[in-house]
Design an enzyme around this catalytic site. Structure first.
Site, PDB file in Angstrom:
ATOM      1  N   HIS A   1       0.840  -1.289  -0.004  1.00 30.21           N
ATOM      2  CA  HIS A   1       0.052   0.028   0.157  1.00 30.21           C
ATOM      3  C   HIS A   1       0.926   1.110   0.083  1.00 30.21           C
ATOM      4  CE1 HIS A   1      -4.073  -1.529   0.440  1.00 30.21           C
ATOM      5  NE2 HIS A   1      -3.679  -2.583   1.280  1.00 30.21           N
TER       6      HIS A   1
ATOM      7  N   ARG B   1     -11.576  -3.669 -16.506  1.00 27.72           N
ATOM      8  CA  ARG B   1     -11.253  -4.888 -16.188  1.00 27.72           C
ATOM      9  C   ARG B   1     -12.722  -5.417 -15.395  1.00 27.72           C
ATOM     10  NH1 ARG B   1      -6.459  -6.198 -12.036  1.00 27.72           N
ATOM     11  NH2 ARG B   1      -7.925  -5.261 -10.519  1.00 27.72           N
TER      12      ARG B   1
ATOM     13  N   ASN C   1       2.125  -7.653 -11.515  1.00 32.12           N
ATOM     14  CA  ASN C   1       2.325  -8.114 -10.226  1.00 32.12           C
ATOM     15  C   ASN C   1       1.893  -9.452  -9.952  1.00 32.12           C
ATOM     16  OD1 ASN C   1       2.724  -5.254  -9.604  1.00 32.12           O
ATOM     17  ND2 ASN C   1       1.042  -4.844  -9.140  1.00 32.12           N
TER      18      ASN C   1
ATOM     19  N   ARG D   1       2.882 -12.039  -3.366  1.00 29.90           N
ATOM     20  CA  ARG D   1       3.379 -10.663  -3.602  1.00 29.90           C
ATOM     21  C   ARG D   1       3.019  -9.671  -2.443  1.00 29.90           C
ATOM     22  NH1 ARG D   1      -1.813  -8.600  -7.161  1.00 29.90           N
ATOM     23  NH2 ARG D   1      -0.724  -6.586  -6.489  1.00 29.90           N
TER      24      ARG D   1
ATOM     25  N   CYS E   1      -0.360  -3.363 -17.636  1.00 29.26           N
ATOM     26  CA  CYS E   1      -1.114  -2.318 -16.497  1.00 29.26           C
ATOM     27  C   CYS E   1      -0.737  -2.745 -15.252  1.00 29.26           C
ATOM     28  CB  CYS E   1      -2.539  -2.645 -16.703  1.00 29.26           C
ATOM     29  SG  CYS E   1      -3.291  -4.292 -16.340  1.00 29.26           S
TER      30      CYS E   1
END
Length: 563
Positions: free
Chosen positions: A189, A328, A440, A451, A488
């Site tokens: 974050h 998406r 990611n 991750r 992206c």
């Protein structure tokens, strides 16, 4: 007395330089080791409830002052956790077992946190929020100042073990010159929100808390992750010069994305809310390469209605006008559970029913979303592209494409996040119009590394040659079928890596809006043949570090001013 001069290194997650007085983020004090055991569970339950109500009120008050919808949403979500009935029941259970009030809160939260960690994905990400709630509640019970970011009246560089989303979301770039954390990773974050705010930041800076003291002067280069404690006058001058060179390198960065010899690479923005769209649309970029629609669905008891979704999608398309918007569809499931689509607990949710797999089990949710997108397209005739997350097979891609095309939507695509889709991209792309790489998740699944674990950041970097191999496989499928392939994931916002991605065949890059200028400037410094040479060197390198070093070695020297 200033701390000893020292140079430390971490992971740079938001380029730019900063220098100034250090402000330490207060750490949680922990439980009261001298508190008595609980003898009156009912009274102590009321006492804890009052403390948690105060935390909720504090977080909601901060949410009202938040400068963006995303910051407000983060704070409101944390406040919702503080008012969670399941957590309250767990605390009462601990009190009845004899725990003192702060021990009851601590132990109940730990049990709750373990449950969220096992769920993985989005719910595992909420553990940081949950610990923030725990710490604030314990401070309230002990009559101590709330942990976290201190009141800031003059510009400072913040240093913390880690930052809760509720803290990062309210940082003001006018007073927070930079952010340094000892923990965290490139997809945390802190990293993502710092990039959105444009605040120079470095994470996973081992030993920084032991090396500094309140009031020290500290310097930061968020591009390379270099930290200087008590910098010398010469180092301060060098940092200032680096900042001036970066500003000069960015000057004049405008217009379409392209290499020096004219190969077009569209530069787009990642967004999650209507407010994000309206903000990103003000930037000099070419549209949105990722609209994460799950923010419309998460944290609700019922699904958003057709009318509500239609209104949001219409306004997002209107914000970008004739520029591209890639939507998406719902990326939720076991790792991002929905109250209205509970398919039960899974032992390994990161590999479970998420993304398109959930949509295939709950077609009603997808059908409503696609109809809303069709309505928005009919109202605006915008440049709308629609893609599905977590596609692994041709059958899944074809199933989704048939649904989208039946509604007359102009472009249908898939996310390539699963190695299977990358390896078989020619076959999967044969039934859709485009693909977008989610770097990611692609790194997570390629390297078998969670991750969310900062201590695995070295495995998760998109510079890993194995990850670059996956990206090349996806691009090769695009070339074979004549289909469009973009990126992206966070990799798209790295000016150096952007050159490699262009060389591999990527045709668009989507990122935090404030990263666009640097990526555009980097592309214009190099021709396509150089980008292709960089890609060849990186993909054949022995290690991730070797890959990055090989690219820097042949880059235009001015590129270093953008990192």
């Amino acid at each position: 007395m200033a701390s000893e001069h020292k140079i430390l290194h971490g992971i740079g997650v938001c380029a730019g330089t900063a220098s100034g007085p250090l402000a330490l983020v207060r750490e949680a004090p922990g439980v009261d080791e001298h508190e008595p055991a609980c003898t009156d569970p009912a009274a102590d339950t009321e006492r804890v409830k009052a403390a948690m109500d105060a935390v909720v009120a504090s977080l909601k008050a901060r949410a009202e002052k938040a400068t963006s919808d995303k910051s407000r949403a983060v704070l409101e979500a944390t406040a919702q956790l503080a008012g969670d009935r399941g957590l309250a029941k767990a605390i009462t259970k601990r009190l009845k077992a004899g725990d003192g009030v702060t021990h009851a809160v601590y132990n109940a939260v730990e049990g709750y946190a373990e449950m969220l960690k096992k769920l993985g994905g989005y719910m595992a990400e909420r553990v940081t929020d949950l610990h923030d709630v725990r710490n604030r509640t314990i401070c309230e019970l002990r009559g101590l100042p709330a942990p976290g970011v201190p009141d800031i009246t003059t510009p400072v560089v913040l240093v913390a073990r880690d930052l809760a989303p509720a803290e990062t979301a309210t940082l003001d770039p006018a007073t927070v010159l930079g952010v340094i954390t000892e923990e965290g990773g490139p997809t945390s974050h802190t990293a993502i929100l710092a990039a959105q705010l444009g605040i120079p930041a470095a994470v996973k800076v081992s030993g920084v808390l032991d090396a500094v003291a309140e009031g020290d002067t500290i310097a930061l280069d968020g591009g390379v992750g270099e930290i200087i404690v008590s910098p010398t006058a010469e180092e301060a001058d060098q940092l200032a010069e680096r900042s001036r060179r970066r500003a000069a390198a960015l000057a004049g960065s405008s217009g379409e994305g392209s290499t020096r010899d004219g190969f077009k690479i569209k530069l787009l923005a990642n967004i999650g809310t209507l407010a994000d769209a309206e903000n990103a649309a003000k930037f000099d970029l070419e549209g949105s390469g990722l609209f994460r629609t799950e923010f419309l669905f998460l944290g609700r008891e019922t699904a958003p209605t057709l009318e509500e979704q239609t209104d949001t999608y219409t306004k997002v398309l209107q914000a970008f006008g004739d520029r591209r918007v890639v939507v998406r569809t719902l990326d939720a499931g076991a790792d991002k559970p929905l109250a209205f689509a509970d398919l039960g607990e899974e032992e390994n949710p990161a590999l479970g029913v998420r993304g398109l797999r959930l949509s295939q089990r709950r077609e009603d949710l997808l059908d409503t979303q696609l109809q809303a997108l069709a309505n928005a397209y009919e109202a605006t005739h915008g440049d709308l592209w629609v893609m599905a997350p977590m596609v692994a097979t041709v059958e899944e891609a074809e199933w989704f494409a048939n649904k989208v095309r039946a509604l007359g939507l102009p472009k249908v695509g898939i996310m390539i996040e699963v190695p299977a889709a990358a390896i078989r991209s020619a076959q999967v792309l044969s039934v859709v119009d485009f693909a977008s790489l989610g770097t990611n998740d692609l790194a997570q699944y390629t390297m078998a590394a969670d991750r969310l674990k900062g201590d695995l950041a070295d495995l998760l970097t998109p510079w890993q040659p194995a990850v670059l191999n996956m990206i090349k496989a996806a691009c090769d499928g695009g070339k074979a079928t004549g289909k469009y392939v973009g990126v992206c994931g966070e990799a798209g916002g790295d000016p150096l890596l952007a050159l490699v991605l262009a060389g591999l065949g990527v045709q668009s890059l989507s990122m935090a809006p404030k990263k666009v200028n640097a990526v555009r400037a980097a592309l214009r410094l190099h021709d396509m043949s150089t980008c292709q040479q960089m890609a060849a060197y990186a993909i054949n390198a022995r290690t991730a570090a070797d890959a990055r070093a090989a690219v820097i070695a042949i880059a235009d020297p001015m590129l270093l001013d953008l990192l």
